[in-house]
Design a protein around this motif. Structure first.
Motif, PDB file in Angstrom:
ATOM      1  N   SER A 179       5.060   6.851  -3.025  1.00  0.00           N
ATOM      2  CA  SER A 179       3.949   7.378  -3.811  1.00  0.00           C
ATOM      3  C   SER A 179       4.086   6.995  -5.282  1.00  0.00           C
ATOM      4  O   SER A 179       5.193   6.875  -5.813  1.00  0.00           O
ATOM      5  N   PRO A 180       2.977   6.775  -5.962  1.00  0.00           N
ATOM      6  CA  PRO A 180       3.030   6.461  -7.396  1.00  0.00           C
ATOM      7  C   PRO A 180       3.733   7.538  -8.214  1.00  0.00           C
ATOM      8  O   PRO A 180       4.339   7.232  -9.247  1.00  0.00           O
ATOM      9  N   SER A 181       3.662   8.793  -7.784  1.00  0.00           N
ATOM     10  CA  SER A 181       4.332   9.854  -8.555  1.00  0.00           C
ATOM     11  C   SER A 181       5.844   9.695  -8.495  1.00  0.00           C
ATOM     12  O   SER A 181       6.540   9.955  -9.494  1.00  0.00           O
ATOM     13  N   ILE A 182       6.379   9.270  -7.351  1.00  0.00           N
ATOM     14  CA  ILE A 182       7.817   9.017  -7.252  1.00  0.00           C
ATOM     15  C   ILE A 182       8.190   7.813  -8.116  1.00  0.00           C
ATOM     16  O   ILE A 182       9.201   7.821  -8.833  1.00  0.00           O
ATOM     17  N   ARG A 183       7.376   6.769  -8.078  1.00  0.00           N
ATOM     18  CA  ARG A 183       7.636   5.597  -8.914  1.00  0.00           C
ATOM     19  C   ARG A 183       7.606   5.965 -10.394  1.00  0.00           C
ATOM     20  O   ARG A 183       8.438   5.491 -11.182  1.00  0.00           O
ATOM     21  N   ALA A 184       6.665   6.828 -10.778  1.00  0.00           N
ATOM     22  CA  ALA A 184       6.579   7.249 -12.179  1.00  0.00           C
ATOM     23  C   ALA A 184       7.823   8.039 -12.583  1.00  0.00           C
ATOM     24  O   ALA A 184       8.326   7.894 -13.705  1.00  0.00           O
ATOM     25  N   SER A 185       8.317   8.875 -11.667  1.00  0.00           N
ATOM     26  CA  SER A 185       9.531   9.644 -11.955  1.00  0.00           C
ATOM     27  C   SER A 185      10.739   8.725 -12.123  1.00  0.00           C
ATOM     28  O   SER A 185      11.565   8.921 -13.029  1.00  0.00           O
ATOM     29  N   ILE A 186      10.849   7.731 -11.255  1.00  0.00           N
ATOM     30  CA  ILE A 186      11.940   6.757 -11.380  1.00  0.00           C
ATOM     31  C   ILE A 186      11.843   6.020 -12.711  1.00  0.00           C
ATOM     32  O   ILE A 186      12.848   5.831 -13.406  1.00  0.00           O
TER      33      ILE A 186
ATOM     34  N   HIS B 177       0.820  -1.211   0.000  1.00  0.00           N
ATOM     35  CA  HIS B 177       0.000   0.000   0.000  1.00  0.00           C
ATOM     36  C   HIS B 177       0.856   1.264   0.000  1.00  0.00           C
ATOM     37  O   HIS B 177       1.720   1.432   0.866  1.00  0.00           O
ATOM     38  N   TRP B 178       0.599   2.130  -0.954  1.00  0.00           N
ATOM     39  CA  TRP B 178       1.207   3.464  -0.919  1.00  0.00           C
ATOM     40  C   TRP B 178       0.283   4.435  -0.174  1.00  0.00           C
ATOM     41  O   TRP B 178       0.704   5.528   0.223  1.00  0.00           O
ATOM     42  N   TRP B 179      -0.968   4.069  -0.013  1.00  0.00           N
ATOM     43  CA  TRP B 179      -1.938   4.807   0.815  1.00  0.00           C
ATOM     44  C   TRP B 179      -2.392   3.822   1.890  1.00  0.00           C
ATOM     45  O   TRP B 179      -3.338   3.068   1.690  1.00  0.00           O
TER      46      TRP B 179
END
Length: 331
Positions: A125-132, A12-14
């Motif tokens: 967070s999904p935004s950090i994963r997307a950036s990676i 879970h990221w949330w």
């Protein structure tokens, strides 16, 4: 001893311990997708990625860093209760900001706790994963790899050390809690921040605006200059100010928007279904607010509370605009 294989898990990221606080009176959490579809389910049904924190290298080299989030997740309920003990000024939005901001005590143990909770929600967070994923695939294409796709293991390997790096950096800086009792905040799978998806370059100028409850948003600021005290301030927002934060959250979210009772109107930015961002993460309304929150001094001129003339975030935003104009002139 033979190592047990990694079991397939939902990471879970949330976290569920936080999702519980987003449930409406019927114990259901509401999620809106970019196409406007509304989903309702029990807390914990949303905000998870299968094997997000597993690194499957093969055999004895398989590992996971999911357990590092146990501490912040287990203390989430206590953290939320502490937020409920904080006071916020009853001053109205049209009153001077120095009268609206209220300093709060932040003992070392609470400072460590807010850093753990916030860093954990940022790092996974999904935004950090997307950036990676974007960065990794860019370099893999540059290296001429036939398949530049970054799989979950490669993303996790780059994500692994971020929690500790963010947490340690957040032990320095200023915190603010924004409260609202007129209009509820929304949360998403992305939120405004300018932290790099890397353990490096965690320098001054950092900022983060994380809606954590329908009634509370965490703000972290680390400008180059700010008064050492107070370490924490609170601010009560009006309905219009909450609507502005709602619009900002929608820019940074991609696939999920959580809400409790106040269903938001979807912005065009969120309808694109991707993690977007403002140029240089700057915003004409938010940055002046961050200036005031970061420069508030409990003992200013003549011993009275005041706000320094320094405008670190606004000046940074304007400096970036000047640079853009300069570069454009040279094209």
């Amino acid at each position: 001893m033979k190592q047990k294989p990694l079991k397939t898990e939902l990471h879970h990221w949330w976290p569920r311990t936080l999702a519980d606080h987003w449930a409406a009176a019927d114990a259901m959490v509401s999620v809106i997708r970019p196409n406007g579809t509304l989903h309702r389910a029990r807390p914990g049904a949303f905000g998870a990625i299968t094997n997000a924190h597993h690194m499957k290298m093969g055999g004895p080299w398989d590992s996971t860093f999911e357990p590092i989030f146990n501490e912040p997740d287990n203390e989430m309920a206590a953290f939320v209760r502490w937020l409920g003990t904080l006071e916020a000024s009853l001053a109205l939005p049209d009153q001077p900001m120095v009268e609206r901001i209220l300093p709060q005590p932040l003992p070392d143990e609470r400072a460590a706790q807010i850093a753990r909770v916030t860093a954990s929600l940022l790092a996974r967070s999904p935004s950090i994963r997307a950036s990676i994923k974007r960065t990794t695939e860019y370099y893999r294409r540059s290296f001429g790899l036939a398949d530049p796709t970054a799989d979950k293991t490669l993303i996790a390997a780059n994500q692994r050390g971020l929690y500790d790096a963010y947490r340690k950096r957040m032990m320095h800086g200023r915190w603010a809690i924004l409260f609202s009792d007129e209009r509820e905040f929304i949360a998403g799978d992305g939120f405004l921040h300018n932290f790099p998806a890397s353990q490096d370059a965690l320098n001054s100028g950092l900022k983060l605006v994380l809606p954590i409850l329908p009634t509370a948003t965490i703000v972290y600021m680390s400008p180059m200059q700010y008064p050492s005290e107070p370490r924490l301030v609170t601010l009560r927002l009006g309905a219009e100010e909450v609507e502005r934060l709602t619009a900002i959250t929608q820019v940074y979210a991609s696939d999920f928007l959580f809400y409790r009772d106040d269903k938001p109107d979807l912005s065009e930015a969120f309808k694109h279904g991707e993690h977007r961002q403002f140029q240089y993460h700057g915003h004409h309304w938010l940055d002046p607010l961050l200036d005031d929150l970061s420069q508030y001094n409990r003992w200013g001129k003549d011993g009275a509370a005041g706000i320094s003339r320094r405008r670190p975030y606004s000046e940074s935003l304007e400096g970036n605009r000047w640079l853009d104009r300069f570069v454009a002139q040279g094209d």
